[in-house]
Design an enzyme around this catalytic site. Structure first.
Site, short mmCIF file in Angstrom:
data_model
loop_
_atom_site.label_atom_id
_atom_site.label_comp_id
_atom_site.label_asym_id
_atom_site.label_seq_id
_atom_site.Cartn_x
_atom_site.Cartn_y
_atom_site.Cartn_z
N LYS A 112 10.04 45.53 51.10
CA LYS A 112 11.00 44.78 51.92
C LYS A 112 10.28 44.13 53.09
O LYS A 112 10.50 42.96 53.40
CB LYS A 112 12.12 45.70 52.41
CG LYS A 112 13.11 46.07 51.30
CD LYS A 112 14.05 47.21 51.69
CE LYS A 112 14.95 47.57 50.50
NZ LYS A 112 15.79 48.74 50.74
N GLN A 146 16.95 52.93 55.48
CA GLN A 146 16.69 53.23 54.06
C GLN A 146 17.37 54.54 53.67
O GLN A 146 17.18 55.56 54.33
CB GLN A 146 15.18 53.29 53.82
CG GLN A 146 14.79 53.51 52.38
CD GLN A 146 15.14 52.34 51.46
OE1 GLN A 146 14.95 51.18 51.82
NE2 GLN A 146 15.68 52.63 50.29
N ASP A 151 22.77 45.46 54.87
CA ASP A 151 23.04 46.16 53.61
C ASP A 151 24.50 46.00 53.19
O ASP A 151 24.86 46.30 52.05
CB ASP A 151 22.74 47.66 53.76
CG ASP A 151 21.44 48.06 53.08
OD1 ASP A 151 20.96 47.29 52.22
OD2 ASP A 151 20.91 49.13 53.41
#
Ligand code: NDP
Length: 285
Positions: free
Chosen positions: A50, A94, A117
């Site tokens: 990422k 994460q 997200d």
């Protein structure tokens, strides 16, 4: 093989290039902060990918690594600091998190305007209500794959296999918004193979290696395989038995090289979208 292969790597590369040119036109560098707690090997690989993709697209990245014994209060303090930082447009924590930390508490602490997200209840609710929102990256990527492959959705019978908050439920909401007739199947669904066979668009997100067999696929169906599973030889495999399914499907995504690359590309796009919305608010009305 009869099915067209939907090349997620190529489609994601085009999206990343579009994101990079959007960034170049902004006049500022949108900031993405990625927080990793602990040293889970798979999560470490995702975070590295990422960060690399974000840097290549011209984003400013901040990578925060915290030890596995970080308390929930310590992580919430980091999130609060990032919420308040005007240079940070997107925050990604994460998952999974160590057991002492509630993922929901962390998700709900992230500023919904920086929630790249798309997991915050505000964004979940806005998506369900058909309002503009930050959409979870994997479902957003699936919609882009379907669009790039010219799969007609309006009026199509779509089956979503899996009902997680990360994939199943949001992709069902997006397909519904695109006027598909959506069925959501899960572990209690009866006659799963029959349900799958009726679908013109099949999204498999169960996390069970090759559970969906070739004779579960309707002729000519578009099949999107979200699953990422380890084969006995340690290679990656999807939820769909690819070789069998490709004999019957009209179009299909491979694993790897299908949905996975789109997830990261959509994270970059969400960061730019969040930056544009935050820094250039649209006047009401
Ligand atoms: P979850 O484990 O959260 O959800 C799995 C879903 O599948 C559940 O709804 C479950 O039903 C259903 N399910 C499990 N077993 C069966 C069965 N035998 N029959 C019918 N339904 C079943 O997984 P995620 O949604 O998070 O992920 C799904 C897969 O997608 C995983 O392989 C994951 O690694 C992958 N993934 C890939 C991403 C990418 O970028 N490529 C991103 C995110 C996920 P129930 O609710 O009844 O338990």
């Amino acid at each position: 093989m009869t099915a067209r292969i939907i090349d997620g790597r190529a489609i994601a590369a085009e999206l990343r290039a579009r994101v990079a040119s959007r960034v170049a036109g902004l006049g500022f560098r949108p900031g993405l902060a990625v927080v990793l707690v602990g040293a889970d090997p798979a999560s470490s690989v995702y975070v590295r990918s990422k960060n690399r993709a974000a840097t290549e697209a011209g984003l400013a990245t901040e990578s925060i690594r915290l030890p596995a014994d970080t308390s929930q209060a310590e992580l919430l303090a980091v999130v609060a600091r990032l919420n308040a930082d005007p240079a940070v447009d997107g925050i990604l924590v994460q998952l999974p998190l160590p057991p002492q930390i509630s993922p929901q508490a962390v998700i709900e602490a992230i500023d919904p305007a920086k929630d790249v997200d798309g997991f915050h209840p505000i964004n979940v609710g806005r998506l369900a209500g058909g309002l503009p929102s930050l959409v979870p990256c994997t479902p957003l990527g699936i919609m882009k794959l379907l669009a790039a492959a010219d799969v007609p959705l309006s009026g199509a019978r779509a089956l979503v296999l899996g009902r997680s908050a990360i994939v199943g439920k949001p992709i069902a909401a997006l397909l519904l918004a695109a006027n598909a007739t959506v069925t959501i199947a899960h572990s209690r669904t009866r006659n799963l193979a029959d349900e799958c066979r009726r679908a013109e668009v099949l999204i498999a997100a169960v996390g069970k290696l090759e559970m969906v067999r070739g004779d579960w696929i309707g002729k000519g169906a578009a099949v999107i395989d979200v699953g990422v599973n380890r084969r006995p030889d340690n290679k990656l495999g999807g939820d769909v038995a690819f070789a069998e399914a490709a004999e019957i499907a009209g179009a299909i995504t491979p694993v790897p090289g299908g949905v996975g690359p789109m997830t990261i590309a959509c994270l970059l796009e969400n960061t730019v979208t969040a930056a544009e919305r935050r820094r250039r608010p649209v006047p009401p009305g």
